[in-house]
Design a protein around this motif. Structure first.
Motif, PDB file in Angstrom:
ATOM      1  N   ALA A 185       0.848  -1.272  -0.126  1.00  5.51           N
ATOM      2  CA  ALA A 185      -0.011  -0.041  -0.049  1.00  5.51           C
ATOM      3  C   ALA A 185       0.916   1.274  -0.010  1.00  5.51           C
ATOM      4  O   ALA A 185       0.609   2.184  -0.771  1.00  5.51           O
ATOM      5  CB  ALA A 185      -0.976  -0.244   1.267  1.00  5.51           C
ATOM      6  N   GLN A 186       1.818   1.201   0.705  1.00  3.73           N
ATOM      7  CA  GLN A 186       2.696   2.397   0.717  1.00  3.73           C
ATOM      8  C   GLN A 186       3.367   2.711  -0.395  1.00  3.73           C
ATOM      9  O   GLN A 186       3.363   3.927  -0.777  1.00  3.73           O
ATOM     10  CB  GLN A 186       3.781   2.679   2.082  1.00  3.73           C
ATOM     11  CG  GLN A 186       4.397   3.764   2.476  1.00  3.73           C
ATOM     12  CD  GLN A 186       3.199   4.900   2.673  1.00  3.73           C
ATOM     13  OE1 GLN A 186       2.487   4.515   3.537  1.00  3.73           O
ATOM     14  NE2 GLN A 186       3.296   5.870   2.166  1.00  3.73           N
ATOM     15  N   GLU A 187       3.824   1.721  -0.998  1.00  4.29           N
ATOM     16  CA  GLU A 187       4.615   2.042  -2.515  1.00  4.29           C
ATOM     17  C   GLU A 187       3.387   2.402  -3.573  1.00  4.29           C
ATOM     18  O   GLU A 187       3.982   3.374  -4.063  1.00  4.29           O
ATOM     19  CB  GLU A 187       4.969   0.635  -2.771  1.00  4.29           C
ATOM     20  CG  GLU A 187       6.217   0.083  -2.040  1.00  4.29           C
ATOM     21  CD  GLU A 187       6.758  -1.443  -2.498  1.00  4.29           C
ATOM     22  OE1 GLU A 187       7.936  -1.602  -2.329  1.00  4.29           O
ATOM     23  OE2 GLU A 187       5.872  -2.303  -2.836  1.00  4.29           O
ATOM     24  N   TYR A 188       2.675   1.909  -3.422  1.00  7.99           N
ATOM     25  CA  TYR A 188       1.388   2.494  -4.279  1.00  7.99           C
ATOM     26  C   TYR A 188       0.960   3.815  -4.152  1.00  7.99           C
ATOM     27  O   TYR A 188       0.886   4.408  -5.040  1.00  7.99           O
ATOM     28  CB  TYR A 188       0.203   1.435  -4.056  1.00  7.99           C
ATOM     29  CG  TYR A 188      -1.030   1.869  -5.020  1.00  7.99           C
ATOM     30  CD1 TYR A 188      -1.024   1.003  -6.006  1.00  7.99           C
ATOM     31  CD2 TYR A 188      -1.909   2.553  -4.545  1.00  7.99           C
ATOM     32  CE1 TYR A 188      -2.233   1.550  -7.117  1.00  7.99           C
ATOM     33  CE2 TYR A 188      -3.017   2.900  -5.368  1.00  7.99           C
ATOM     34  CZ  TYR A 188      -3.052   2.275  -6.701  1.00  7.99           C
ATOM     35  OH  TYR A 188      -3.959   2.599  -7.642  1.00  7.99           O
TER      36      TYR A 188
ATOM     37  N   ASP B  98       2.878   5.931  -2.539  1.00  5.13           N
ATOM     38  CA  ASP B  98       3.924   6.912  -2.666  1.00  5.13           C
ATOM     39  C   ASP B  98       4.389   7.298  -4.286  1.00  5.13           C
ATOM     40  O   ASP B  98       4.525   8.352  -4.761  1.00  5.13           O
ATOM     41  CB  ASP B  98       5.355   6.174  -2.167  1.00  5.13           C
ATOM     42  CG  ASP B  98       5.415   6.391  -0.664  1.00  5.13           C
ATOM     43  OD1 ASP B  98       4.506   7.053  -0.134  1.00  5.13           O
ATOM     44  OD2 ASP B  98       6.301   5.589  -0.161  1.00  5.13           O
ATOM     45  N   GLU B  99       4.170   6.101  -4.950  1.00  3.11           N
ATOM     46  CA  GLU B  99       4.435   6.285  -6.341  1.00  3.11           C
ATOM     47  C   GLU B  99       3.362   7.154  -7.033  1.00  3.11           C
ATOM     48  O   GLU B  99       3.530   8.245  -7.976  1.00  3.11           O
ATOM     49  CB  GLU B  99       4.269   5.019  -7.191  1.00  3.11           C
ATOM     50  CG  GLU B  99       4.699   5.090  -8.687  1.00  3.11           C
ATOM     51  CD  GLU B  99       3.403   5.260  -9.491  1.00  3.11           C
ATOM     52  OE1 GLU B  99       3.939   6.097 -10.454  1.00  3.11           O
ATOM     53  OE2 GLU B  99       2.296   5.172  -9.182  1.00  3.11           O
TER      54      GLU B  99
ATOM     55  N   PHE C  65       1.523  12.696  -8.516  1.00  2.03           N
ATOM     56  CA  PHE C  65       0.601  13.946  -8.406  1.00  2.03           C
ATOM     57  C   PHE C  65       1.109  15.193  -7.882  1.00  2.03           C
ATOM     58  O   PHE C  65       0.498  16.394  -8.200  1.00  2.03           O
ATOM     59  CB  PHE C  65      -0.557  13.373  -7.336  1.00  2.03           C
ATOM     60  CG  PHE C  65      -1.682  14.455  -7.039  1.00  2.03           C
ATOM     61  CD1 PHE C  65      -2.641  14.447  -8.079  1.00  2.03           C
ATOM     62  CD2 PHE C  65      -1.916  14.840  -5.988  1.00  2.03           C
ATOM     63  CE1 PHE C  65      -3.773  15.258  -7.932  1.00  2.03           C
ATOM     64  CE2 PHE C  65      -3.187  15.573  -5.519  1.00  2.03           C
ATOM     65  CZ  PHE C  65      -4.104  15.916  -6.604  1.00  2.03           C
ATOM     66  N   ASP C  66       2.256  15.160  -7.098  1.00  4.31           N
ATOM     67  CA  ASP C  66       2.842  16.247  -6.963  1.00  4.31           C
ATOM     68  C   ASP C  66       3.432  17.302  -8.033  1.00  4.31           C
ATOM     69  O   ASP C  66       3.476  18.490  -7.917  1.00  4.31           O
ATOM     70  CB  ASP C  66       3.936  15.948  -5.771  1.00  4.31           C
ATOM     71  CG  ASP C  66       3.651  15.543  -4.421  1.00  4.31           C
ATOM     72  OD1 ASP C  66       2.589  16.057  -4.071  1.00  4.31           O
ATOM     73  OD2 ASP C  66       4.461  14.997  -3.713  1.00  4.31           O
TER      74      ASP C  66
END
Length: 283
Positions: free
Chosen positions: A75-78, A80-81, A86-87
């Motif tokens: 979940a965190q990898e998903y 973060d990517e 988005f940033d």
């Protein structure tokens, strides 16, 4: 977002025959759904995307998302990517809003003395109020432009924007007394040196503050939505998304854009019938 150079190069090497086999088409005549897909996934100088190309791109993105290289995406990898991409959109949107701020300042500064007087500020308020009735019927074009802006800053050119900016008692309407009170308070808060006029620095600083608050809200919402998407895609709920699970949403996205079912998204795809496919445009 265009396919990153690494992915584009990989696809060019592996799938060159498929690219050459596709007939030329014009992105400008593609349906809105196909055009949006092409804008995000077509490589520079091309106007079509085959399923083989898209699958190769998805495999590369999945591999890039798997930061610890354990063969699965958690979940965190998903998240973060997704937020990394988005940033970039948020930064581009912020820069665009600031350019517009400079344009607005120059338009409000009618005497071109480098400052917005209270009279100039109030004159702009009169124009805004006079257009309030018209703004309650926002055009589809305005709504579409807003949907492409990830920051979605409220604007007095739309009914919803007027409510967000001026409806402080949250009764679903803006009356003149409320409008004038909010504008007076805004002028006073922006006029940080208290000299009765707004410099470009003051005007920009006030807007930057609202931009950055909006960015924090929008980014937090995007993170929550990404976690919801991960949970939806992680079909066995083991916290580890396989490529097969990941690609389910990619297949739905491609099939919706490839509405004629020929295995290629291009200008020949008509707009799909509403409800015919379920697409997830965020992945």
């Amino acid at each position: 977002m265009k396919i990153v150079p690494l992915t584009a190069a990989l696809m060019a090497l592996v799938l060159a025959p498929a690219v050459l086999a596709q007939p030329a088409s014009k992105t400008s005549t593609a349906s809105p759904t196909a055009a949006a897909f092409l804008a995000q996934f077509a490589t520079e100088g091309t106007d079509s995307v085959s399923w083989a190309q898209f699958e190769a791109f998805r495999k590369q993105r999945y591999a890039d998302t798997d930061r610890n290289h354990d063969g699965h995406v958690d979940a965190q990898e998903y998240v973060d990517e997704y937020l990394q991409r988005f940033d970039v959109r948020l930064a581009d949107a912020r820069a665009g809003h600031l350019r517009q701020t400079d344009t607005r300042f120059k338009a409000l500064d009618r005497d071109k003395n480098g400052a917005i007087s209270r009279a100039e500020y109030d004159a702009a308020g009169e124009r805004t109020w006079a257009g309030y009735e018209t703004s309650q019927n926002a055009t589809q074009e305005t709504a579409a432009a807003s949907s492409r802006d990830p920051l979605k800053m409220p604007t007095s050119h739309t009914a919803n924007g007027m409510l967000e900016l001026y409806d402080r008692n949250k009764d679903g309407a803006v009356d003149r007394e409320e409008f004038d009170a909010v504008r007076a308070a805004s002028f006073a808060a922006t006029d940080t040196d208290g000299n009765g006029s707004l410099s470009l620095a003051e005007y920009t600083s006030e807007f930057e503050g609202r931009l950055d608050q909006q960015r924090q809200r929008v980014r937090a919402d995007a993170e929550r939505q990404a976690r919801v998407r991960f949970a939806s895609l992680d079909k066995d709920a083991d916290g580890r998304m396989t490529f097969a699970e990941y690609q389910l949403s990619g297949k739905r996205m491609f099939d919706r854009a490839d509405s004629n079912g020929d295995g290629v998204v291009d200008a020949h795809d008509p707009e799909p019938v509403a409800g015919a496919h379920s697409a997830n445009g965020n992945r």
